[in-house]
Design a protein around this motif. Structure first.
Motif, PDB file in Angstrom:
ATOM      1  N   ILE A  88       0.845  -1.202   0.000  1.00 24.87           N
ATOM      2  CA  ILE A  88       0.000   0.000   0.000  1.00 24.87           C
ATOM      3  C   ILE A  88       0.879   1.250   0.000  1.00 24.87           C
ATOM      4  CG2 ILE A  88      -1.597   1.377   1.386  1.00 24.87           C
ATOM      5  CD1 ILE A  88      -2.883  -1.285   2.257  1.00 24.87           C
ATOM      6  N   TYR A  89       1.863   1.303   0.892  1.00 26.94           N
ATOM      7  CA  TYR A  89       2.719   2.479   0.985  1.00 26.94           C
ATOM      8  C   TYR A  89       3.622   2.633  -0.229  1.00 26.94           C
ATOM      9  CZ  TYR A  89       1.226   3.592   5.704  1.00 26.94           C
ATOM     10  OH  TYR A  89       0.471   3.959   6.790  1.00 26.94           O
ATOM     11  N   ARG A  90       3.989   1.544  -0.861  1.00 28.11           N
ATOM     12  CA  ARG A  90       4.836   1.607  -2.047  1.00 28.11           C
ATOM     13  C   ARG A  90       4.123   2.289  -3.203  1.00 28.11           C
ATOM     14  NH1 ARG A  90       5.853  -3.722  -2.754  1.00 28.11           N
ATOM     15  NH2 ARG A  90       7.121  -3.659  -0.898  1.00 28.11           N
ATOM     16  N   SER A  91       2.781   2.178  -3.230  1.00 29.55           N
ATOM     17  CA  SER A  91       2.022   2.778  -4.325  1.00 29.55           C
ATOM     18  C   SER A  91       1.718   4.257  -4.089  1.00 29.55           C
ATOM     19  CB  SER A  91       0.712   2.007  -4.542  1.00 29.55           C
ATOM     20  OG  SER A  91      -0.147   2.177  -3.434  1.00 29.55           O
ATOM     21  N   MET A  92       2.050   4.776  -2.889  1.00 35.00           N
ATOM     22  CA  MET A  92       1.787   6.180  -2.556  1.00 35.00           C
ATOM     23  C   MET A  92       3.041   7.016  -2.762  1.00 35.00           C
ATOM     24  SD  MET A  92      -0.103   5.945   1.095  1.00 35.00           S
ATOM     25  CE  MET A  92      -1.676   5.219   1.335  1.00 35.00           C
ATOM     26  N   SER A  93       2.815   8.309  -2.901  1.00 36.76           N
ATOM     27  CA  SER A  93       3.961   9.213  -2.907  1.00 36.76           C
ATOM     28  C   SER A  93       4.514   9.276  -1.488  1.00 36.76           C
ATOM     29  CB  SER A  93       3.546  10.614  -3.361  1.00 36.76           C
ATOM     30  OG  SER A  93       2.750  11.234  -2.367  1.00 36.76           O
ATOM     31  N   LYS A  94       5.725   9.767  -1.352  1.00 38.00           N
ATOM     32  CA  LYS A  94       6.348   9.851  -0.033  1.00 38.00           C
ATOM     33  C   LYS A  94       5.511  10.717   0.904  1.00 38.00           C
ATOM     34  CE  LYS A  94      10.560  11.145   2.337  1.00 38.00           C
ATOM     35  NZ  LYS A  94      11.893  11.718   2.262  1.00 38.00           N
ATOM     36  N   GLU A  95       5.007  11.837   0.397  1.00 40.79           N
ATOM     37  CA  GLU A  95       4.212  12.744   1.210  1.00 40.79           C
ATOM     38  C   GLU A  95       2.895  12.094   1.662  1.00 40.79           C
ATOM     39  OE1 GLU A  95       5.480  13.598  -1.835  1.00 40.79           O
ATOM     40  OE2 GLU A  95       7.173  14.752  -1.056  1.00 40.79           O
ATOM     41  N   GLU A  96       2.232  11.391   0.717  1.00 38.60           N
ATOM     42  CA  GLU A  96       0.978  10.711   1.064  1.00 38.60           C
ATOM     43  C   GLU A  96       1.216   9.625   2.113  1.00 38.60           C
ATOM     44  OE1 GLU A  96      -1.902  10.473  -2.771  1.00 38.60           O
ATOM     45  OE2 GLU A  96      -0.014   9.379  -2.918  1.00 38.60           O
TER      46      GLU A  96
END
Length: 57
Positions: free
Chosen positions: A25-33
């Motif tokens: 899940i976190y890999r698919s988000m931008s760093k800020e998100e």
């Protein structure tokens, strides 16, 4: 891994699969998100723990 399935016994394998699921899940988000989402979950957890502590005084 599209869907997380947790066994009724909540085994070590479930914990491992949960960590993989969260990582995807976190890999698919931008760093800020990802940072914002992580902080939101951290604040919710912290508040829940504080409420439990108040109830158990």
């Amino acid at each position: 891994m599209n869907k997380l399935e947790i066994s009724p016994d909540f085994t070590v394998d479930d914990i491992h699969n949960l960590r993989i699921y969260i990582g995807e899940i976190y890999r698919s988000m931008s760093k800020e998100e990802a940072e914002k989402d992580f902080d939101m979950h951290y604040q919710r957890g912290k508040k829940a723990i504080e409420n439990l502590r108040k109830l158990n005084r």
